[in-house]
Every structure is written in C-alpha cells, then in structure tokens.
Design a protein around this motif. Structure first.
Motif, short mmCIF file in Angstrom:
data_model
loop_
_atom_site.label_atom_id
_atom_site.label_comp_id
_atom_site.label_asym_id
_atom_site.label_seq_id
_atom_site.Cartn_x
_atom_site.Cartn_y
_atom_site.Cartn_z
N PHE A 41 0.75 -0.69 -0.36
CA PHE A 41 0.22 -0.02 -0.01
C PHE A 41 0.92 1.59 0.11
CE2 PHE A 41 -2.36 2.63 1.80
CZ PHE A 41 -3.65 3.40 1.23
N SER A 43 1.17 4.99 0.45
CA SER A 43 0.35 6.06 0.50
C SER A 43 0.93 7.66 0.24
CB SER A 43 0.93 6.62 2.18
OG SER A 43 0.53 5.47 3.06
N ASN A 44 -0.07 9.25 -0.02
CA ASN A 44 0.08 10.28 -0.54
C ASN A 44 1.81 10.63 0.43
OD1 ASN A 44 -0.02 11.92 -2.03
ND2 ASN A 44 -0.92 12.97 -0.93
N SER A 48 7.26 4.15 0.43
CA SER A 48 7.10 2.54 1.04
C SER A 48 7.88 1.61 0.32
CB SER A 48 5.71 2.54 0.11
OG SER A 48 4.68 3.42 0.85
N GLU A 105 -3.52 7.91 -2.74
CA GLU A 105 -2.80 6.64 -1.98
C GLU A 105 -3.41 5.76 -3.21
OE1 GLU A 105 -5.25 6.25 1.25
OE2 GLU A 105 -3.86 7.76 2.49
N GLU A 107 -2.95 1.04 -4.69
CA GLU A 107 -2.15 -0.55 -4.33
C GLU A 107 -0.88 -1.03 -4.81
OE1 GLU A 107 -2.87 -4.24 -1.11
OE2 GLU A 107 -4.71 -3.61 -2.26
#
Length: 146
Positions: A41, A43-44, A48, A105, A107
């Motif tokens: 996932f 995130s803004n 990641s 956001e 995935e």
C-alpha cells in the motif's frame, strides 16, 4: 558465484512465490521490467518499500540503473524516492524499491511491473581503479551516512 556475466536471480525464500525473472518486452527495449514481489500500500507523499524478491549480478565495471515505469509516473504520480536506483556490482542483496506517490494512495499489487532496470558500463576517473577500496557490508546506505 554465478558463471554468467549479468542477470537476475530469485532470492532464497521467494523461489515458489510466482516471481518472474525480469525480461525486456520488445526487441529494442533497453530496460528489464521488475515486478513487485508482494502487495504494498502506497500512502500519499510517504515512502513505501516495494520488495522485488530479486538480486542482480553483473561484471565489476557495470551498474544496474533502476527507473520507475513511465505508466506509473503518469497514472499515479509515482517516482522512486531516490530518483534513480543505483545497484552496484558488489551489492549482492535484495533489490527493494523506495517509491512515493504524489497523486494519492493506491496499492501496488504483487506481479505489477513497477520499474525498469538497465545494465550499463561505467568509467572510473584517471588514477582510480575498479575493485580497489572498501568492501560493502550492508544494504541501504551501506557505504556511509550522507
């Protein structure tokens, strides 16, 4: 030690997870598509880490440059946190990609092609010799702090 000059290997622990060795998609593609080994996932505006389940090998005067796929950049505003990934010939560990999204956001799904790797030769400056220097010990930031 691998007997081939350059390529990719699936890491121990990922052998039966469906990872596909990177390939070029067209006759004149320079880049080898790297896929996500797991769902991640994103995130803004936060970094990641996306595992590939791969390591690379190459000759001592080569480097693997990693770039985000343009489709991810355009659709999701995704980039590598370090701009371009540099995998040195003596980095014999898991290729993990630090990605960040500027559009929100989403995935990354296992098996999604997220980056391209391009093997390149490099040239040392006069008086410098490839293979002379410290021995790598570690992963991210293993050659020292800032």
């Amino acid at each position: 030690m691998n007997k081939m000059n350059r390529g990719f290997e699936i890491l121990q622990g990922y052998e039966n997870s469906g990872i596909i060795l990177p390939t070029r998609k067209t006759a004149f593609s320079a880049g080898y598509d790297l896929q996500a080994a797991e769902n991640v996932f994103v995130s803004n505006k936060k970094i990641s880490l996306v595992p590939t389940g791969l390591k690379a090998f190459m000759l001592s005067d080569e480097v693997l440059m990693i770039y985000i796929r343009s489709s991810l950049a355009v659709k999701y505003g995704v980039t590598l946190a370090n701009g371009v990934g540099v995998i040195d010939a003596d980095y014999n560990d898991h290729i993990i990609l630090p990605v960040v999204s500027f559009f929100g956001e989403f995935e990354i799904k296992k098996g999604m092609r997220i980056a391209q790797g391009i093997f390149q030769k490099y040239l040392p400056v006069d008086g410098d010799k490839i293979g002379v220097g410290a021995i790598r010990a570690g992963r991210f930031g293993s050659t020292g702090e800032f």
